[in-house]
Design an enzyme around this catalytic site. Structure first.
Site, PDB file in Angstrom:
ATOM      1  N   HIS A 180       1.210  -1.260   0.511  1.00  0.00           N
ATOM      2  CA  HIS A 180      -0.046   0.193   0.097  1.00  0.00           C
ATOM      3  C   HIS A 180       0.640   1.106  -0.505  1.00  0.00           C
ATOM      4  O   HIS A 180       1.708   0.824   1.470  1.00  0.00           O
ATOM      5  CB  HIS A 180      -1.369  -0.190   1.268  1.00  0.00           C
ATOM      6  CG  HIS A 180      -1.662   1.477   1.004  1.00  0.00           C
ATOM      7  ND1 HIS A 180      -2.718   1.373   0.697  1.00  0.00           N
ATOM      8  CD2 HIS A 180      -1.524   2.544   1.786  1.00  0.00           C
ATOM      9  CE1 HIS A 180      -3.362   2.337   1.062  1.00  0.00           C
ATOM     10  NE2 HIS A 180      -2.896   2.693   1.761  1.00  0.00           N
ATOM     11  N   CYS A 181       0.821   2.470  -1.272  1.00  0.00           N
ATOM     12  CA  CYS A 181       1.605   2.877  -0.871  1.00  0.00           C
ATOM     13  C   CYS A 181       0.905   4.299  -0.853  1.00  0.00           C
ATOM     14  O   CYS A 181      -0.628   4.358  -1.003  1.00  0.00           O
ATOM     15  CB  CYS A 181       1.928   3.323  -2.165  1.00  0.00           C
ATOM     16  SG  CYS A 181       3.616   5.077  -3.210  1.00  0.00           S
ATOM     17  N   VAL A 182       1.068   4.752   0.340  1.00  0.00           N
ATOM     18  CA  VAL A 182       0.692   6.361   1.272  1.00  0.00           C
ATOM     19  C   VAL A 182       0.342   7.774   0.523  1.00  0.00           C
ATOM     20  O   VAL A 182      -0.733   8.797   0.056  1.00  0.00           O
ATOM     21  CB  VAL A 182       1.420   6.447   2.282  1.00  0.00           C
ATOM     22  CG1 VAL A 182       1.074   5.293   3.364  1.00  0.00           C
ATOM     23  CG2 VAL A 182       2.534   7.013   2.256  1.00  0.00           C
TER      24      VAL A 182
END
Length: 348
Positions: A180-182
């Site tokens: 998951h890429c913020v």
């Protein structure tokens, strides 16, 4: 040299932190955790309860819930860099007869990067749904080491396809889950990995090109000023030739914003270049970062706070098992840029 020394210490501390984060990522007992827990114990008795709750809520909101904060921060930093480049560097480069073609490259790269950035944000990464689950279960075989048949997601109440993982931030299972890429507020999975890779390389190209143009401008400024042939009187009244350190000090005092912008661009370039090369390696061997970490016995302590390892996983250094899904260079890259789609059964 006080300012230069302070800046060098700052860069060294930041690089050290990044190296330590990469080294100890996914492990429970780390120097960061030990230091953080020690600081909490020392500071907690003197910190108001409301401030502790606010800090915990803020950190949870930023890193464990979907939000657009990092997207706005990304746009803000990018806007600041391009504003400084356009306001100062562009004019200096034009005075040095730099061609408009060369100066237009960063803006072209910005447009290309923005397209991939948007696709990373908006493109569905490959959400596992009831409608698609029948086809998604047949895309990849289970390796029976990291992924086992018949395992259901307790949250989604669906059988987990091979190479999928439930994202606690997005609250969904994602096909061929990577991470998951913020910065894009989205998961990176089967359907948007190609956009993420192209986004990383476009940012690297953008930062590298702007850094080269800025460095070339500063070099021409030094050559035109004659600093390399200049001299100065030191504190003892002796005449000294202007060396490299004197030139650097002069540039810091003359172009402070440009120097800091250049330092930031170089930092971003090397940081993301390393990250892009790592993900390129994963693409070549047909592996995700989730699988890379799990194959080495690392787990996310937020997702598994009470366990030390996944009881279904049996990490082993065997080369064949580690690269179970690799089908050769061309097929592996083809899977990234043309991901397999769920098989739909034809109605009789």
């Amino acid at each position: 040299m006080d300012f230069l020394s302070l800046f060098a210490v700052y860069v060294a501390v930041v690089l050290t932190c990044i190296i330590l984060v990469c080294k100890y990522s996914g492990q429970q007992q780390t120097p960061f955790n030990n230091l953080f827990n020690f600081l909490i114990k020392v500071v907690s008795p003197f910190t108001p309860k409301w401030l502790q709750k606010l800090s915990q809520w803020t950190l949870h909101r930023l890193f464990h819930q979907r939000n657009n904060m990092f997207i706005y921060l990304h746009i803000l930093l990018e806007g600041a860099v391009y504003a400084e480049f356009t306001y100062e560097v562009f004019g200096y480069c034009r005075d040095m007869d730099t061609t408009l073609t060369s100066l237009s490259v960063p803006y072209i790269l910005l447009a290309i990067k923005s397209v991939f950035f948007y696709l990373c944000i908006k493109r569905d990464p490959g959400t596992v749904t009831k409608k698609k689950i029948a086809g998604q279960l047949h895309i990849y075989p289970y390796d029976r080491r990291l992924f086992h048949p018949g395992v259901s997601c307790p949250t989604c109440q669906l059988v987990k396809p091979a190479r999928s993982k439930h994202c606690r931030v997005c609250n969904r299972c994602v096909q061929r889950f990577d991470h998951h890429c913020v910065w894009v507020n989205n998961c990176i999975g089967a359907q948007n990995t190609r956009y993420f890779l192209l986004y990383l390389f476009s940012v690297c190209a953008m930062a590298g090109d702007m850094a080269l143009l800025t460095a070339d401008m500063l070099l021409h400024a030094v050559l035109r000023s004659g600093l390399l042939r200049a001299s100065y009187i030191d504190e003892y009244g002796q005449q000294q030739a202007a060396g490299p350190l004197f030139v650097v000090q002069h540039l810091f005092l003359t172009f402070p914003r440009i120097i800091f912008m250049l330092g930031f661009l170089v930092f971003v370039f090397f940081l993301l270049a390393g990250y892009a090369l790592f993900h390129s390696y994963l693409a070549v061997v047909n592996q995700t970062s989730n699988e890379w970490y799990k194959s080495r016995g690392y787990i996310c302590q937020h997702c598994h706070p009470t366990s030390t390892a996944d009881h279904l996983c049996s990490p082993a250094p065997d080369h064949y098992k580690r690269y179970y899904y690799s089908r050769g260079l061309l097929q592996n890259l083809g899977e990234i840029f043309s991901p397999p789609q769920p098989v739909r059964k034809k109605d009789n």
